[in-house]
Design an enzyme around this catalytic site. Structure first.
Site, mmCIF file in Angstrom:
data_model
loop_
_atom_site.group_PDB
_atom_site.id
_atom_site.type_symbol
_atom_site.label_atom_id
_atom_site.label_comp_id
_atom_site.label_asym_id
_atom_site.label_seq_id
_atom_site.Cartn_x
_atom_site.Cartn_y
_atom_site.Cartn_z
ATOM 1 C CG ASP A 67 9.662 2.146 1.094
ATOM 2 O OD1 ASP A 67 10.330 1.124 1.341
ATOM 3 O OD2 ASP A 67 9.628 2.657 -0.027
ATOM 4 C CG ASN A 136 5.111 6.073 -10.080
ATOM 5 O OD1 ASN A 136 6.225 5.827 -9.619
ATOM 6 N ND2 ASN A 136 4.025 6.055 -9.325
ATOM 7 C CG HIS A 138 7.704 5.138 -6.584
ATOM 8 N ND1 HIS A 138 6.577 4.332 -6.662
ATOM 9 C CD2 HIS A 138 8.736 4.265 -6.442
ATOM 10 C CE1 HIS A 138 6.927 3.073 -6.558
ATOM 11 N NE2 HIS A 138 8.225 2.995 -6.435
ATOM 12 C CD GLU A 143 3.512 5.922 -5.487
ATOM 13 O OE1 GLU A 143 4.287 6.141 -6.434
ATOM 14 O OE2 GLU A 143 3.091 4.781 -5.212
#
Ligand code: F6R
Length: 240
Positions: A67, A136, A138, A143
């Protein structure tokens, strides 16, 4: 999913770097998928040590990073490109001609994403993909959402991700948008190694391993991959 619980981040880095080194020794033109963030830094340090000791040659390795932030040029010190250059590629002797990154500056991000996917395929796919995991759940910058992504795409980062990554920015504000490989791209890797340390990752790890496979915890998709090894310290493994 194979789970390995070790005493320290150092022990994890020893095992993960050993796997990457034997991969590159067996196949010097390996295709490796890399992550940024805190989790892989110690592993990268050991790869650099191996290179400096003359025990590893990364010059024929092709790389794809997961990313990149939108709106940061590659030479911005906060870009993930700059991170990889400093933390691994330059000191470990990687060939920049074989380094691939999603360009966060591209105007036509859909074209960039399509091209990235095609480049991975042209190189024969990723042999080993290294991952961290967000608090979370990811992976990459996938996400929690209503559906699993397939190919690379532009994502608006979750507030918890912005908060977690604020520490890397003097002004405390990371860019809100990023480009990321999709969950489908990650699952297409032949082998996956995931590193998580610390108490703050325990819930996400528990959801990834024991929870339902749901895009609300993108890492849970790894349950469907045949060759995933998860390296944890005791704090991250606390809820297993
Ligand atoms: C980074 C990436 C993210 C991180 C995750 C964990 O390229 O893809 O998924 O792996 O946010 O970050 P750290 O390791 O800093 O806790």
């Amino acid at each position: 999913m194979q789970i390995v619980v070790l005493d320290s981040a150092r022990d994890i880095a020893r095992q993960v770097s050993a796997i990457l080194l034997s991969q590159v020794r067996a196949k010097p033109d390996s295709v490796l998928g890399f992550a940024t963030g805190s989790s892989p830094i110690e592993t990268y340090r050991l790869l650099i040590e191996a290179h400096r000791a003359g025990e590893a040659d990364f010059s024929r390795v092709t790389t794809f990073n997961l990313d990149e932030y939108c709106s940061l040029p590659q030479d911005d010190p906060h870009s993930y490109y700059a991170f990889m250059k400093t933390q691994l590629f330059a000191p470990a002797g990687f060939d920049y001609g074989r380094v691939h990154f999603l360009s966060g500056l591209a105007e036509d991000h859909e074209a960039i994403c399509r091209a990235y996917r095609a480049e991975i395929a042209q190189c024969g796919g990723i042999d080993v993909q290294l991952l961290g995991i967000g608090r979370n759940g990811h992976i990459g910058f996938n996400e929690p959402s209503d559906r699993f992504s397939d190919g690379p795409f532009m994502v608006e980062l979750a507030q918890s991700t912005l908060d977690a990554n604020a520490r890397f920015f003097e002004n405390g504000t990371p860019p809100r948008f990023a480009l990321t490989m999709g969950v489908g791209d990650i699952l297409a890797a032949k082998k996956i190694l995931l590193i998580a340390t610390g108490d703050s990752k325990a819930k996400a790890i528990s959801a990834m391993v024991h929870g339902p496979v749901t895009p609300q915890c993108p890492a849970s998709a790894l349950q469907n991959h045949p060759d995933v090894t998860v390296f944890l310290d005791r704090a991250a493994a606390r809820l297993l």
